[in-house]
Write a protein that holds these residues in place. Structure first.
Motif, short mmCIF file in Angstrom:
data_model
loop_
_atom_site.label_atom_id
_atom_site.label_comp_id
_atom_site.label_asym_id
_atom_site.label_seq_id
_atom_site.Cartn_x
_atom_site.Cartn_y
_atom_site.Cartn_z
N SER A 129 1.41 -0.90 0.37
CA SER A 129 -0.15 0.33 0.38
C SER A 129 1.21 1.54 0.32
CB SER A 129 -1.27 -0.21 1.26
OG SER A 129 -0.17 -0.15 2.41
N SER A 130 2.05 1.60 0.39
CA SER A 130 3.08 2.15 0.60
C SER A 130 4.78 2.11 0.78
CB SER A 130 2.83 2.85 1.31
OG SER A 130 3.35 3.27 2.62
N VAL A 131 5.28 2.71 -0.39
CA VAL A 131 6.44 2.56 0.37
C VAL A 131 7.24 4.05 0.45
CG1 VAL A 131 8.53 2.15 -1.12
CG2 VAL A 131 7.07 0.87 -1.72
N VAL A 132 7.77 4.28 1.23
CA VAL A 132 8.92 5.56 1.49
C VAL A 132 9.74 5.24 1.92
CG1 VAL A 132 8.80 7.41 3.17
CG2 VAL A 132 6.30 6.10 2.70
N SER A 133 10.74 6.28 1.20
CA SER A 133 11.73 6.22 1.12
C SER A 133 12.48 6.78 2.25
CB SER A 133 12.92 6.83 -0.59
OG SER A 133 12.10 5.75 -1.63
N GLY A 134 13.72 6.45 2.82
CA GLY A 134 14.10 7.16 4.02
C GLY A 134 15.19 7.54 4.78
N TYR A 135 16.04 7.09 5.37
CA TYR A 135 17.17 7.08 6.24
C TYR A 135 17.46 6.69 7.98
CZ TYR A 135 18.09 10.53 3.01
OH TYR A 135 17.48 12.01 1.55
N THR A 136 17.49 5.92 8.01
CA THR A 136 17.78 5.30 9.86
C THR A 136 19.42 5.02 10.11
OG1 THR A 136 15.99 4.22 10.75
CG2 THR A 136 16.60 2.87 9.24
N GLY A 137 19.42 4.59 10.74
CA GLY A 137 20.41 3.78 12.07
C GLY A 137 21.05 4.61 12.03
N GLY A 138 21.60 5.94 11.97
CA GLY A 138 22.41 7.03 12.24
C GLY A 138 22.46 7.55 13.13
N HIS A 139 23.30 8.63 13.43
CA HIS A 139 23.65 8.95 14.94
C HIS A 139 22.91 10.66 14.70
CE1 HIS A 139 27.53 11.18 13.43
NE2 HIS A 139 27.52 9.86 13.06
N GLU A 140 23.48 11.23 13.37
CA GLU A 140 22.34 12.93 12.95
C GLU A 140 20.84 12.88 13.67
OE1 GLU A 140 22.78 16.04 9.29
OE2 GLU A 140 24.58 14.78 10.15
N ARG A 141 20.55 13.57 14.04
CA ARG A 141 19.36 13.68 14.27
C ARG A 141 18.54 14.58 12.82
NH1 ARG A 141 17.97 17.24 20.17
NH2 ARG A 141 19.87 16.08 21.13
N ASP A 142 18.44 15.43 11.75
CA ASP A 142 17.89 15.66 10.79
C ASP A 142 18.25 15.14 9.90
OD1 ASP A 142 15.97 16.57 9.64
OD2 ASP A 142 16.99 18.67 10.29
N PRO A 143 19.06 14.07 9.21
CA PRO A 143 19.49 13.93 7.89
C PRO A 143 18.95 14.26 6.80
CG PRO A 143 18.33 12.17 8.68
CD PRO A 143 18.29 12.72 9.58
N ASP A 144 19.84 14.46 5.92
CA ASP A 144 19.19 15.02 4.37
C ASP A 144 20.22 13.76 3.46
OD1 ASP A 144 21.54 15.70 4.19
OD2 ASP A 144 20.63 18.22 4.79
N TYR A 145 19.37 14.40 2.28
CA TYR A 145 20.86 12.68 1.54
C TYR A 145 22.00 13.59 0.71
CZ TYR A 145 21.28 11.11 -3.74
OH TYR A 145 21.44 10.20 -4.46
N TYR A 146 22.17 14.86 1.23
CA TYR A 146 23.58 15.04 1.05
C TYR A 146 24.27 14.45 1.97
CZ TYR A 146 21.72 17.10 -3.00
OH TYR A 146 21.14 17.45 -4.36
N SER A 147 23.77 14.85 3.18
CA SER A 147 25.03 14.07 4.55
C SER A 147 24.25 13.14 4.50
CB SER A 147 24.07 14.97 5.86
OG SER A 147 22.55 14.30 6.20
N VAL A 148 23.66 11.86 4.27
CA VAL A 148 23.57 10.71 4.26
C VAL A 148 24.64 9.67 3.38
CG1 VAL A 148 22.00 8.31 3.84
CG2 VAL A 148 21.58 10.06 5.46
N CYS A 149 24.65 10.40 2.10
CA CYS A 149 25.46 10.34 0.89
C CYS A 149 26.74 10.56 1.40
CB CYS A 149 24.98 11.12 -0.66
SG CYS A 149 23.97 10.07 -1.15
N SER A 150 27.27 11.88 1.84
CA SER A 150 28.79 12.22 2.21
C SER A 150 29.22 10.64 3.33
CB SER A 150 28.83 13.13 3.79
OG SER A 150 28.20 12.95 4.71
N GLY A 151 28.25 9.69 3.58
CA GLY A 151 28.26 8.56 4.52
C GLY A 151 29.01 9.08 6.47
N THR A 152 29.03 9.94 6.51
CA THR A 152 29.41 10.90 8.08
C THR A 152 28.31 10.65 8.75
OG1 THR A 152 28.80 12.83 7.54
CG2 THR A 152 31.50 12.00 6.90
#
Length: 174
Positions: free
Chosen positions: A25-48
């Motif tokens: 019924s739904s597929v939502v892309s997102g981020y999890t498993g890290g330490h940053e409080r408010d990650p965005d695509y560019y910060s996640v892609c940095s690998g940090t």
């Protein structure tokens, strides 16, 4: 309804297949498993940030069994490569499953065991409790549906869709 949070490389790939899966019924892309409080695509892609690109797949088990959703996951990416899927390299692309209940953890572990025979090397998929799930930016939601002619979609996602059609046609919408 049940929701699984799964990471198998770039979230666009899993999103594209699960968007076409009957009973989802739904597929939502997102981020999890890290330490940053408010990650965005560019910060996640940095690998940090420590986050993985994931999809939250919500489905009706009466239409598509949980085992099929999980077996598709293992067929659509290489769960034997650590922190890498093809040209996408980094912890943000790790093979990962984030459980919310003990029942889910058991289902995930059983799926790993069931699918290990399909791979020559050991499955390295991380199984962890789901921390905070951060919804990705709008551009990343149903990316393939919005941009099917984009190069990444043509070269990387289309072969995954073809594989899903080959092995899971009974579970896919046209």
């Amino acid at each position: 309804m049940k929701t699984f949070v799964l990471g198998g490389g770039c979230f666009w790939c899993l999103d594209a297949v699960y968007q076409k899966t009957k009973g989802v019924s739904s597929v939502v892309s997102g981020y999890t498993g890290g330490h940053e409080r408010d990650p965005d695509y560019y910060s996640v892609c940095s690998g940090t940030t420590g986050h993985a690109e994931v999809v939250a797949v919500t489905f009706d088990e009466e239409e598509v069994p949980a085992e099929i959703v999980l077996d598709m996951f293992f067929a659509l990416h290489d769960p034997t490569t650590l922190n890498r899927q093809g040209y996408d390299v980094g912890t943000q692309y790790r093979s990962s499953m984030f459980y919310q209940t003990t029942e889910e953890k058991i289902l995930f572990e059983e799926a790993i065991e069931r699918n290990q025979s399909l791979w020559a090397h050991p499955i390295v998929t991380e199984v962890s409790r789901l921390p905070m799930f951060h919804v990705a930016e709008d551009i990343h939601q149903d990316y393939y549906g919005k941009f099917p002619e984009q190069g990444y979609c043509q070269v990387i996602i289309n072969p995954k869709l073809a594989k899903a059609r080959k092995y899971y046609s009974a579970w896919l919408n046209a």
